[in-house]
Design a protein around this motif. Structure first.
Motif, PDB file in Angstrom:
ATOM      1  N   GLY A 198       0.811  -1.224   0.000  1.00 22.67           N
ATOM      2  CA  GLY A 198       0.000   0.000   0.000  1.00 22.67           C
ATOM      3  C   GLY A 198       0.834   1.258   0.000  1.00 22.67           C
ATOM      4  N   ARG A 199       2.069   1.161  -0.508  1.00 21.09           N
ATOM      5  CA  ARG A 199       2.966   2.317  -0.480  1.00 21.09           C
ATOM      6  C   ARG A 199       3.400   2.709  -1.883  1.00 21.09           C
ATOM      7  N   ALA A 200       2.570   2.430  -2.878  1.00 19.21           N
ATOM      8  CA  ALA A 200       2.936   2.774  -4.254  1.00 19.21           C
ATOM      9  C   ALA A 200       1.687   3.032  -5.078  1.00 19.21           C
ATOM     10  N   CYS A 201       1.829   3.898  -6.070  1.00 14.69           N
ATOM     11  CA  CYS A 201       0.752   4.187  -7.013  1.00 14.69           C
ATOM     12  C   CYS A 201       1.341   4.312  -8.406  1.00 14.69           C
ATOM     13  N   ASP A 202       0.567   3.885  -9.409  1.00 14.12           N
ATOM     14  CA  ASP A 202       0.932   4.070 -10.808  1.00 14.12           C
ATOM     15  C   ASP A 202      -0.042   5.060 -11.432  1.00 14.12           C
ATOM     16  N   PHE A 203       0.498   6.089 -12.071  1.00 15.56           N
ATOM     17  CA  PHE A 203      -0.301   7.143 -12.681  1.00 15.56           C
ATOM     18  C   PHE A 203      -0.240   6.989 -14.190  1.00 15.56           C
ATOM     19  N   SER A 204      -1.366   6.645 -14.800  1.00 12.12           N
ATOM     20  CA  SER A 204      -1.427   6.454 -16.233  1.00 12.12           C
ATOM     21  C   SER A 204      -1.117   7.757 -16.957  1.00 12.12           C
ATOM     22  N   ALA A 205      -0.281   7.671 -17.997  1.00 13.57           N
ATOM     23  CA  ALA A 205       0.001   8.858 -18.804  1.00 13.57           C
ATOM     24  C   ALA A 205      -1.175   9.179 -19.717  1.00 13.57           C
ATOM     25  N   ALA A 206      -1.839   8.143 -20.210  1.00 13.37           N
ATOM     26  CA  ALA A 206      -2.989   8.340 -21.091  1.00 13.37           C
ATOM     27  C   ALA A 206      -4.242   8.628 -20.266  1.00 13.37           C
ATOM     28  N   ALA A 207      -5.138   9.388 -20.835  1.00 17.36           N
ATOM     29  CA  ALA A 207      -6.338   9.792 -20.104  1.00 17.36           C
ATOM     30  C   ALA A 207      -7.269   8.614 -19.834  1.00 17.36           C
ATOM     31  N   GLY A 208      -7.307   7.643 -20.741  1.00 18.37           N
ATOM     32  CA  GLY A 208      -8.269   6.555 -20.605  1.00 18.37           C
ATOM     33  C   GLY A 208      -7.804   5.379 -19.778  1.00 18.37           C
ATOM     34  N   GLY A 209      -6.542   5.317 -19.420  1.00 16.31           N
ATOM     35  CA  GLY A 209      -6.038   4.181 -18.667  1.00 16.31           C
ATOM     36  C   GLY A 209      -4.656   3.775 -19.150  1.00 16.31           C
ATOM     37  N   PHE A 210      -4.145   2.663 -18.657  1.00 16.71           N
ATOM     38  CA  PHE A 210      -2.808   2.202 -19.009  1.00 16.71           C
ATOM     39  C   PHE A 210      -2.809   1.573 -20.396  1.00 16.71           C
ATOM     40  N   LYS A 211      -2.076   2.164 -21.326  1.00 20.65           N
ATOM     41  CA  LYS A 211      -1.978   1.639 -22.678  1.00 20.65           C
ATOM     42  C   LYS A 211      -0.650   0.928 -22.859  1.00 20.65           C
ATOM     43  N   ASN A 212      -0.672  -0.095 -23.677  1.00 21.98           N
ATOM     44  CA  ASN A 212       0.530  -0.879 -23.921  1.00 21.98           C
ATOM     45  C   ASN A 212       1.384  -0.234 -25.013  1.00 21.98           C
ATOM     46  N   GLU A 213       1.661   1.059 -24.815  1.00 17.69           N
ATOM     47  CA  GLU A 213       2.526   1.799 -25.733  1.00 17.69           C
ATOM     48  C   GLU A 213       3.114   2.986 -24.987  1.00 17.69           C
ATOM     49  N   SER A 214       4.255   3.445 -25.438  1.00 17.40           N
ATOM     50  CA  SER A 214       4.922   4.580 -24.794  1.00 17.40           C
ATOM     51  C   SER A 214       4.140   5.863 -25.039  1.00 17.40           C
ATOM     52  N   ALA A 215       4.083   6.687 -24.020  1.00 18.39           N
ATOM     53  CA  ALA A 215       3.356   7.947 -24.120  1.00 18.39           C
ATOM     54  C   ALA A 215       4.091   8.920 -25.032  1.00 18.39           C
ATOM     55  N   THR A 216       3.320   9.686 -25.782  1.00 20.77           N
ATOM     56  CA  THR A 216       3.867  10.730 -26.647  1.00 20.77           C
ATOM     57  C   THR A 216       2.997  11.970 -26.525  1.00 20.77           C
ATOM     58  N   GLY A 217       3.499  13.077 -27.040  1.00 19.17           N
ATOM     59  CA  GLY A 217       2.704  14.299 -27.092  1.00 19.17           C
ATOM     60  C   GLY A 217       2.202  14.755 -25.737  1.00 19.17           C
ATOM     61  N   GLY A 218       0.896  15.027 -25.682  1.00 16.17           N
ATOM     62  CA  GLY A 218       0.291  15.526 -24.448  1.00 16.17           C
ATOM     63  C   GLY A 218       0.331  14.517 -23.319  1.00 16.17           C
ATOM     64  N   ASP A 219       0.257  13.210 -23.662  1.00 20.50           N
ATOM     65  CA  ASP A 219       0.321  12.173 -22.634  1.00 20.50           C
ATOM     66  C   ASP A 219       1.696  12.169 -21.961  1.00 20.50           C
ATOM     67  N   ARG A 220       2.736  12.330 -22.759  1.00 15.63           N
ATOM     68  CA  ARG A 220       4.075  12.359 -22.167  1.00 15.63           C
ATOM     69  C   ARG A 220       4.261  13.628 -21.321  1.00 15.63           C
ATOM     70  N   SER A 221       3.717  14.736 -21.786  1.00 16.85           N
ATOM     71  CA  SER A 221       3.805  15.979 -21.007  1.00 16.85           C
ATOM     72  C   SER A 221       3.097  15.829 -19.669  1.00 16.85           C
ATOM     73  N   TYR A 222       1.971  15.113 -19.692  1.00 12.51           N
ATOM     74  CA  TYR A 222       1.255  14.860 -18.440  1.00 12.51           C
ATOM     75  C   TYR A 222       2.122  14.033 -17.494  1.00 12.51           C
ATOM     76  N   GLY A 223       2.755  12.977 -18.020  1.00 14.29           N
ATOM     77  CA  GLY A 223       3.641  12.167 -17.187  1.00 14.29           C
ATOM     78  C   GLY A 223       4.806  12.976 -16.649  1.00 14.29           C
ATOM     79  N   ASP A 224       5.382  13.850 -17.481  1.00 14.45           N
ATOM     80  CA  ASP A 224       6.466  14.732 -17.022  1.00 14.45           C
ATOM     81  C   ASP A 224       6.004  15.577 -15.840  1.00 14.45           C
ATOM     82  N   ALA A 225       4.787  16.102 -15.947  1.00 21.05           N
ATOM     83  CA  ALA A 225       4.262  16.982 -14.902  1.00 21.05           C
ATOM     84  C   ALA A 225       4.035  16.229 -13.595  1.00 21.05           C
ATOM     85  N   VAL A 226       3.505  15.006 -13.685  1.00 21.10           N
ATOM     86  CA  VAL A 226       3.276  14.201 -12.477  1.00 21.10           C
ATOM     87  C   VAL A 226       4.606  13.876 -11.799  1.00 21.10           C
ATOM     88  N   ALA A 227       5.583  13.443 -12.591  1.00 19.28           N
ATOM     89  CA  ALA A 227       6.898  13.108 -12.033  1.00 19.28           C
ATOM     90  C   ALA A 227       7.533  14.339 -11.384  1.00 19.28           C
TER      91      ALA A 227
END
Length: 348
Positions: free
Chosen positions: A269-298
């Motif tokens: 209970g000491r970890a969380c995964d934050f999806s880069a894509a808006a709809g959920g975890f996709k089996n592909e690397s984030a690009t564009g706005g999704d990657r920017s969102y991941g950058d911001a969370v990190a």
């Protein structure tokens, strides 16, 4: 209708009902694009949190050791400041008392070290005798008091100096611990190509509200006691606080925290995964706005690591820990393992 058609009728109905059930229960399969990108419930690669168990254990020990030593170092510095203030006040009092005792000594020398007997015998009258007796008593009391205060102040100054010396040694010990923990983390990360690298840091990241600490600045020990709002499992109070602070600052895309299987911090209970894509975890690397969102969370969790109790952050083939900063990281090649489709957060 032929006999064959009559026999096949029930079969066709059964097939149609089965197909309808699939369409109802799996609407995601109706979405078609040029290149299918299935939405996953949560990253499921065995190495999606931090490589092998040996690596995860090493990272946890190094990060916790660094944070704890840093807290002890800061507490020691605060104590040293307080002791320095006390020493200054005592030294000022010693200066005043030394001057007063010096005046008394000078007066005694000037009068030829007047003794009580000679002072009383030289009295011209009974009234003068009484006045001199009272004066001698006051002088004696004053001398005793000033000398006692001076002695006590000198003792206090000596104790304060000794305590300051002890704090300086304590700080040296903690600095050595911090350096050792940094080396431990670097050694563990070297196994996965963990070289120093630029990372995700933004001065514009919002500030989070601090999580509760112990009175000495350390983090309270917590267990998985809070219902996880992202799954049916549990998380720690500090993990929930970190999650809520992210949501409060606009990071509200799909998140998954507790997982019962595997190792690492998720089952604790000491970890969380934050999806880069808006709809959920996709089996592909984030690009564009999704990657920017991941950058911001990190960046948000790195900036607020000391406020929230962050142990490490993994995002886009990089891992951040207190003391080491961002370092390159390879989890195995898949988007989940390399954390190119989600930001991983581990908490102390």
């Amino acid at each position: 209708m032929t006999a064959i058609a009559r026999r096949q009728g029930p079969r066709r109905v059964t097939a149609l009902l089965a197909a309808a059930a699939v369409l109802v229960t799996a609407p995601a399969l109706l979405v078609t694009t040029a290149r299918p990108t299935p939405v996953l419930a949560a990253p499921s690669s065995p190495g999606d949190e931090g490589g092998t168990k040996k690596l995860r254990d090493a990272l946890e020990a190094a990060s916790k050791g660094h944070v704890e030593a840093s807290a002890r170092l800061q507490n020691s510095k605060k104590r040293q400041v307080r002791l320095g203030t006390q020493l200054k006040e005592v030294e000022e009092r010693i200066t005043v008392l030394t001057e007063e005792v010096g005046v008394i000594a000078a007066e005694s020398y000037r009068t030829g070290r007047l003794t009580p007997v000679s002072a009383l015998l030289n009295s011209a009258s009974p009234d003068a005798f009484l006045e001199r007796a009272a004066g001698l008593d006051m002088i004696a009391q004053r001398n005793d008091r000033q000398l006692r205060l001076l002695g006590e102040s000198l003792d206090q100054a000596a104790r304060a100096k000794a305590a300051i010396d002890a704090e300086v040694k304590e700080q040296a010990r903690q600095v050595a611990v911090i350096a050792r923990k940094k080396k431990d983390a670097e050694k563990a990360l070297a196994a996965v190509g963990g070289n120093p690298t630029g990372g995700f840091i933004s001065a514009n990241s919002p500030l989070a509200k601090s999580a509760p600490r112990n009175s000495d600045g350390s983090w309270p020990r917590e267990s998985c006691t809070i219902n996880d709002p992202t799954t049916s499992g549990c998380i720690t109070p500090r993990t929930l606080h970190a999650l809520r602070q992210a949501e409060a600052n606009g990071y509200r895309r799909h998140t998954s925290c507790h997982r019962s299987g595997g190792g690492g911090e998720h089952p604790k209970g000491r970890a969380c995964d934050f999806s880069a894509a808006a709809g959920g975890f996709k089996n592909e690397s984030a690009t564009g706005g999704d990657r920017s969102y991941g950058d911001a969370v990190a960046s948000f969790y790195v900036k607020n690591a000391g406020r929230l109790g962050v142990m490490y952050v993994i995002w886009y083939r990089k891992i951040w820990m207190p003391g080491t900063g961002w370092r390159s990281y390879s989890g195995g090649g898949s988007p989940a393992a390399d954390h190119t489709n989600h930001v991983h957060l581990s908490m102390l």
